[in-house]
Design an enzyme around this catalytic site. Structure first.
Site, PDB file in Angstrom:
ATOM      1  N   LYS A   1       9.816 -53.542 -14.062  1.00 25.11           N
ATOM      2  CA  LYS A   1       9.833 -54.150 -12.725  1.00 25.11           C
ATOM      3  C   LYS A   1      10.539 -53.227 -11.734  1.00 25.11           C
ATOM      4  O   LYS A   1      11.504 -52.555 -12.105  1.00 25.11           O
ATOM      5  CB  LYS A   1      10.610 -55.480 -12.773  1.00 25.11           C
ATOM      6  CG  LYS A   1       9.888 -56.631 -13.438  1.00 25.11           C
ATOM      7  CD  LYS A   1      10.761 -57.876 -13.416  1.00 25.11           C
ATOM      8  CE  LYS A   1      10.131 -59.037 -14.159  1.00 25.11           C
ATOM      9  NZ  LYS A   1       8.931 -59.589 -13.500  1.00 25.11           N
TER      10      LYS A   1
ATOM     11  N   ARG B   1       3.735 -65.495 -21.443  1.00 22.95           N
ATOM     12  CA  ARG B   1       2.545 -66.116 -22.032  1.00 22.95           C
ATOM     13  C   ARG B   1       2.367 -65.679 -23.487  1.00 22.95           C
ATOM     14  O   ARG B   1       1.816 -66.417 -24.307  1.00 22.95           O
ATOM     15  CB  ARG B   1       1.318 -65.765 -21.184  1.00 22.95           C
ATOM     16  CG  ARG B   1       1.049 -64.284 -21.072  1.00 22.95           C
ATOM     17  CD  ARG B   1       0.073 -63.939 -19.951  1.00 22.95           C
ATOM     18  NE  ARG B   1       0.701 -63.980 -18.640  1.00 22.95           N
ATOM     19  CZ  ARG B   1       0.062 -63.749 -17.495  1.00 22.95           C
ATOM     20  NH1 ARG B   1      -1.229 -63.473 -17.501  1.00 22.95           N
ATOM     21  NH2 ARG B   1       0.708 -63.817 -16.350  1.00 22.95           N
TER      22      ARG B   1
HETATM   23  N1  BES Z   1       9.317 -63.732 -15.464  1.00 21.12           N
HETATM   24  C1  BES Z   1       8.235 -63.305 -14.660  1.00 21.12           C
HETATM   25  C2  BES Z   1       7.827 -64.322 -13.608  1.00 21.12           C
HETATM   26  C3  BES Z   1       8.841 -64.696 -12.552  1.00 21.12           C
HETATM   27  C4  BES Z   1       8.776 -64.139 -11.281  1.00 21.12           C
HETATM   28  C5  BES Z   1       9.802 -65.653 -12.802  1.00 21.12           C
HETATM   29  C6  BES Z   1       9.688 -64.519 -10.315  1.00 21.12           C
HETATM   30  C7  BES Z   1      10.719 -66.024 -11.825  1.00 21.12           C
HETATM   31  C8  BES Z   1      10.650 -65.449 -10.578  1.00 21.12           C
HETATM   32  C9  BES Z   1       7.003 -63.017 -15.533  1.00 21.12           C
HETATM   33  O1  BES Z   1       7.257 -62.629 -16.830  1.00 21.12           O
HETATM   34  C10 BES Z   1       6.242 -61.907 -14.876  1.00 21.12           C
HETATM   35  O2  BES Z   1       6.783 -60.860 -14.739  1.00 21.12           O
HETATM   36  N2  BES Z   1       4.994 -62.184 -14.474  1.00 21.12           N
HETATM   37  C11 BES Z   1       4.165 -61.226 -13.838  1.00 21.12           C
HETATM   38  C12 BES Z   1       2.801 -61.293 -14.454  1.00 21.12           C
HETATM   39  C13 BES Z   1       1.868 -60.178 -14.071  1.00 21.12           C
HETATM   40  C14 BES Z   1       2.362 -58.865 -14.653  1.00 21.12           C
HETATM   41  C15 BES Z   1       0.497 -60.492 -14.586  1.00 21.12           C
HETATM   42  C16 BES Z   1       4.095 -61.574 -12.347  1.00 21.12           C
HETATM   43  O3  BES Z   1       4.093 -62.772 -12.020  1.00 21.12           O
HETATM   44  O4  BES Z   1       4.097 -60.659 -11.532  1.00 21.12           O
HETATM   45 ZN    ZN Z   2       7.575 -60.515 -17.020  1.00 13.90          ZN
END
Ligand code: BES
Ligand code: ZN
Ligand code: ZN
Length: 493
Positions: A275, A349
Site C-alpha cells: 500500500k 477475501r
Molecule cells: N483492508 C483493506 C480494505 C480497507 C480499506 C479497510 C480502507 C479499511 C479501510 C483490504 O484488504 C484492501 O486492501 N482492499 C483492496 C482490494 C483491491 C486490491 C482489490 C482495496 O479496497 O483497495
Molecule cells: Zn488489503
C-alpha cells in the site's frame, strides 16, 4: 466499572443530567426539580440559552449542596427519537461529565423515552450509550493525562417503571462490555496484536464463561486442513497465522447454528502489492471483523442467550516478507477451488474463503461474515457511513436491516449478482482475487466470497463503519467503535 442504580430522588450527586426535547415541555419530574431550584431550569429555557436541540448542552450551577450541578442536554425533536439518538445523548452527557472529572452522577430519564421503547429497552440503551462513551483507549498515556471515569450513575424519576428499567440496565452493561472489548482489540497496536495475540484473547472467552469452547489451530493444523489461502496470506509475516473456533452451543440440540465469520488481518501492509504510505495508516483495524464476532459472542454468552452460535476467525498478518505470496501465484482453498492472485492486497477475501469453506461442516442455519474488506465500500458509503450488506437471502437482509435499525447501527444493502461474479473470472484458476475492472469493488469482493458459500449467507463490509480514525464523535472517543456487536445481539435475540 461504573455501578448503576435507580433512585427516587436526585440526592448527593455531583451532577444530574436532564435530557430535554426541543418541541416538548418539561416532564413532571423536571417541573418539580425546577420548582425546588427557584425556577432556574425554566428560566434558562425561556432565555433560549438552551433550546433542547440535539446534543446541545448547558451546565447550570445550583445553590443546593446535594445537587450542585444540573446538565441540560438536548434530545432534538420528539419525532426523531431513535435508539441511536438515545445512545448518543447519553454518550455526549457522559463525555461532558468526565471532562469535568465528575464521578458520582445521575440521569433523569424522559417519560417519552420510556413510553417509546418500554422501560426495559430504555434502561438497556441508556446504559449502552454511557458504557460506550466511558471507554477510552489511553493506556499508553501518562497516568495524569488519562480519562477520569464515572464511578456511579443513578437513574431518577422512573416511578413505577423502575424495576423493568433496572433489568434493562444489567443487559446494557453486558452488551456495552462486548462492544468495548471489540474496540479494545481493534485499538491494540499492531506490534502487539499478532494472530497469536488475537487467539489468546479469544481463549479468554472460554475461561470467562463455561458455555464457550475455544479451539485454536496453529499453522501445522491449518496446513492439515488444506487452508491454502489463509496459509498463503500468512507467508510474508514472521507471525504465523491462526484459525480460531469459538463455540457457544446454548440452544436446543436440534437447532442448527448461526456461524459468524470475522476477518482477522492484524495488520494489512498490502503484502508485495504494498500500500502507499497514507493508505497503510489505520490498517491495525483490519481485524475488526474478527473483533466484532468475538465481542458478539462475549455479549450473548454474558446474557445467557439460548442460541447456538459459532464464531470462526481466520487470522494472519499481511506482510511483504521474503516468503510472501505473490501476484500471479495460484492458491488452493480448503474446498479445492483455486484462486489466481492478481493483487496481494485483496487478502481479506482469501482468508475468509477458507473460513467459509470450513463453516460447511457445522451444517449452518446461516453464515454471516464481518470484514473491513474494501476501500470501495468506503468510497460508496462514506467514512463513518453505514456498513455495506450483501446477501442473496431476503429473510437475512430483512432481519439484519431491522436489527441494525433497532440497535442504532447503520446498515445499507448493496447489490450482488451474476455480473459481479463474471468480473472475478480467471483464465488460469477457478476464480481470481481481483476484478478485471476497477468499478464496483465492494460488490466484486462480495461475489468472490459468494463463490465459496452454499448455505444461507450474508456479508457485512465494515471498512468505513468500524473505526473513528483520527478523532472521535461527540458521544464516543477516538478509535475502533465496536460496530456490529449491538446489531448482532439484536439479530440473535
Ligand atoms: N483492508 C483493506 C480494505 C480497507 C480499506 C479497510 C480502507 C479499511 C479501510 C483490504 O484488504 C484492501 O486492501 N482492499 C483492496 C482490494 C483491491 C486490491 C482489490 C482495496 O479496497 O483497495
Ligand atoms: Zn488489503
Ligand atoms: Zn485488508
Amino acid at each position: 466499572m461504573i455501578s448503576y442504580a435507580t433512585a427516587a430522588e436526585p440526592k448527593k450527586l455531583e451532577a444530574l443530567v436532564v435530557p430535554v426535547f426541543q418541541d416538548k415541555g418539561f416532564d413532571p419530574f423536571v417541573k418539580a426539580l425546577d420548582k425546588a431550584h427557584g425556577g432556574i431550569l425554566s428560566r434558562v429555557k425561556e432565555m433560549k440559552d438552551f433550546e433542547g436541540k440535539k446534543l446541545q448542552t448547558s451546565l447550570l450551577y445550583t445553590e443546593d449542596k446535594d445537587l450542585p450541578r444540573i446538565l441540560f442536554i438536548g434530545m432534538g425533536n420528539a419525532k426523531e427519537l431513535s435508539v441511536a439518538r438515545l445512545n448518543q445523548v447519553m454518550g455526549r452527557a457522559t463525555l461532558y461529565l468526565e471532562a469535568k472529572k465528575l464521578t458520582n452522577v445521575g440521569f433523569a430519564v424522559p417519560a417519552a423515552v420510556v413510553k417509546k421503547f418500554g422501560a426495559k429497552q430504555a434502561g438497556r440503551e441508556c446504559v449502552v450509550g454511557i458504557e460506550i462513551a466511558d471507554y477510552a483507549y489511553d493506556e499508553h498515556k501518562r497516568k495524569e493525562d488519562r480519562v477520569t471515569h464515572l464511578k456511579s450513575c443513578a437513574f431518577v424519576g422512573l416511578g413505577k417503571q423502575t424495576r423493568a428499567f433496572a433489568a434493562g440496565m444489567d443487559e446494557g452493561q453486558k452488551i456495552g462490555a462486548g462492544v468495548n472489548w471489540t474496540r479494545m482489540l481493534g485499538n491494540v497496536p499492531p506490534s502487539h496484536m499478532s494472530p497469536a495475540y488475537l487467539a489468546k484473547e479469544a481463549e479468554k472467552l472460554g475461561k470467562e464463561n463455561k458455555k464457550v469452547k475455544v479451539t485454536v489451530m496453529n499453522k501445522a493444523e491449518i496446513t492439515k486442513h488444506k487452508m491454502g489461502c489463509l496459509l498463503g496470506v500468512g507467508r510474508g509475516s514472521k507471525n504465523e497465522p491462526k484459525f480460531v473456533i469459538v463455540e457457544y452451543m446454548n440452544g436446543k440440540k436440534s437447532e442448527k447454528p448461526t456461524v459468524l465469520v470475522g476477518k482477522g488481518i492484524t495488520f494489512d501492509s498490502g503484502g508485495l502489492s504494498i500500500k502507499p504510505a497514507s493508505y497503510m495508516v489505520d490498517m491495525k483495524y483490519d481485524m475488526l471483523g474478527a473483533a466484532t464476532v468475538l465481542g458478539t459472542i462475549k455479549a450473548i454468552a454474558a446474557l445467557g442467550m439460548k442460541k447456538n452460535v459459532i464464531g470462526l476467525v481466520p487470522t494472519a498478518e499481511n506482510m511483504p516478507g521474503h516468503d510472501a505470496f505473490r501476484p500471479d501465484d495460484i492458491l488452493t482453498n480448503m474446498s479445492g477451488k483455486t484462486v489466481e492472485i492478481g493483487n496481494t492486497d485483496a487478502e481479506g477475501r482469501l482468508i475468509l474463503s477458507d473460513a467459509l469453506a470450513y463453516a460447511k461442516r457445522f451444517e449452518p442455519k446461516e453464515v454471516i461474515d464481518f470484514a473491513t474488506l474494501t476501500g470501495a465500500c468506503v468510497v460508496a458509503l462514506g467514512d463513518g457511513g453505514p456498513a455495506g450488506l450483501f446477501t442473496p437471502v431476503e429473510r437475512m437482509a430483512k432481519g439484519l436491516l431491522k436489527s441494525a435499525e433497532a440497535s442504532g447501527e447503520w446498515l445499507w444493502r448493496l447489490p450482488l449478482g451474476e455480473m459481479y461474479g463474471e468480473m472475478m473470472k480467471s483464465q488460469v484458476a477457478d476464480i481470481a482475487n481481483m476484478s478485471q475492472s476497477r468499478y464496483a469493488g465492494a460488490s466484486t469482493a462480495a461475489a468472490f466470497l459468494q463463490f465459496f458459500t452454499d448455505y444461507p449467507w450474508a456479508h457485512v463490509d465494515i471498512a468505513g463503519s468500524s473505526f473513528n480514525s483520527k478523532k472521535g464523535k461527540p458521544w464516543m472517543r477516538v478509535g475502533a467503535n465496536g460496530y456490529g456487536v449491538q446489531m448482532m445481539v439484536e439479530y440473535l435475540r
